[in-house]
Scaffold this active site. Sequence first.
Site, PDB file in Angstrom:
ATOM      1  N   TYR A 126      -9.924  12.147   0.398  1.00 53.04           N
ATOM      2  CA  TYR A 126      -9.227  10.907   0.744  1.00 53.04           C
ATOM      3  C   TYR A 126      -9.832   9.706   0.030  1.00 53.04           C
ATOM      4  O   TYR A 126      -9.136   8.914  -0.613  1.00 53.04           O
ATOM      5  CB  TYR A 126      -9.268  10.702   2.260  1.00 53.04           C
TER       6      TYR A 126
ATOM      7  N   VAL B 291      -6.993   0.491  11.085  1.00 54.45           N
ATOM      8  CA  VAL B 291      -5.749  -0.057  11.620  1.00 54.45           C
ATOM      9  C   VAL B 291      -5.272   0.856  12.738  1.00 54.45           C
ATOM     10  O   VAL B 291      -5.356   2.085  12.632  1.00 54.45           O
ATOM     11  CB  VAL B 291      -4.668  -0.160  10.519  1.00 54.45           C
TER      12      VAL B 291
ATOM     13  N   LYS C 249      -8.162   7.332  -3.000  1.00 54.20           N
ATOM     14  CA  LYS C 249      -7.935   5.897  -2.829  1.00 54.20           C
ATOM     15  C   LYS C 249      -8.710   5.075  -3.863  1.00 54.20           C
ATOM     16  O   LYS C 249      -8.237   4.014  -4.293  1.00 54.20           O
ATOM     17  CB  LYS C 249      -8.307   5.475  -1.412  1.00 54.20           C
TER      18      LYS C 249
ATOM     19  N   ASP D 230       9.906  13.441  -1.445  1.00 54.31           N
ATOM     20  CA  ASP D 230       8.483  13.750  -1.479  1.00 54.31           C
ATOM     21  C   ASP D 230       7.935  13.130  -2.761  1.00 54.31           C
ATOM     22  O   ASP D 230       8.269  13.569  -3.867  1.00 54.31           O
ATOM     23  CB  ASP D 230       8.273  15.263  -1.476  1.00 54.31           C
TER      24      ASP D 230
ATOM     25  N   SER E 193      -7.379   1.931   0.443  1.00 55.44           N
ATOM     26  CA  SER E 193      -8.121   1.960   1.702  1.00 55.44           C
ATOM     27  C   SER E 193      -9.530   1.463   1.435  1.00 55.44           C
ATOM     28  O   SER E 193     -10.026   1.538   0.300  1.00 55.44           O
ATOM     29  CB  SER E 193      -8.189   3.402   2.244  1.00 55.44           C
TER      30      SER E 193
ATOM     31  N   ASP F 142      10.820   8.272   2.434  1.00 53.62           N
ATOM     32  CA  ASP F 142       9.855   9.115   3.138  1.00 53.62           C
ATOM     33  C   ASP F 142      10.309  10.562   3.004  1.00 53.62           C
ATOM     34  O   ASP F 142      11.500  10.831   2.778  1.00 53.62           O
ATOM     35  CB  ASP F 142       9.765   8.726   4.618  1.00 53.62           C
TER      36      ASP F 142
END
Length: 250
Positions: A147, A180, A151, A56, A134, A34
């Site tokens: 986004y 979620v 995805k 990163d 997603s 992370d």
Amino acid sequence: MSRKTALVTGAARGIGLATAHLMLKRGWQVAMLDRDAEELTLAAQDLDGAKPFVCDVSDPGQVEVALSAILESFGQLDAVVNNAGVAMFGPMEETDFEAWRTVMATNLDGVFLVSQAAIPSLKQTRGALVNIASISGLRASTLRVAYGTSKAAVIHITKQQAAELGEFGVRANCVCPGPVRTKLAMAVHSQDIIEAYHDAIPLNRYGSEQEIAEVIEFLCSDRASYVTGQIIASDGGFESTGIGLPSLRT
């Protein structure tokens, strides 16, 4: 036999952390990666079989250094879970290029860079790639131009990986979570949106991080030895309903 090793990106919180915990429970060693050093250190603290690596994923140099350190520490790599991601929502006309690139850099470039760096090791172990996309990559919705597009690209790169790496025994699959109950989701979902999701999802609820982790761990494991190139929506049936929510249009 040595324990298998999995690399989980975005492991400091949310689905990534839940996946790390589950894989440790199932006997894996886990490299937790992370860019949030403080949160990652806390998350990995006292976890037997896990080691934190600050990186990163959008930075090629950092990815190269991290993969070398992981291999030095564990000796092999049997699975890679590309989970690191960022979300920035807003109308298309108000999404500037900087915001677009921020999302693409982590969500798409990160998957490419980590996967590419890990492929030689995965070929040696006939391992597995699991990319986290997603339902926003499966179905269009407002406010998600960056986004959702990132995805959708993750879904396609998974198919590319499956097609190219299958002959080496490397499997590649993609998990598309629906709503979620993560901190990230709760930070951007108003009560109105939460209620609308509950009404639209056939199972009438949000999923849990643990439930998504179960699908990820299965795809990493030998139990999924003949599964590759698959896009699995773990979403309570939401994708099957196929209609966008009015609450998400404003």
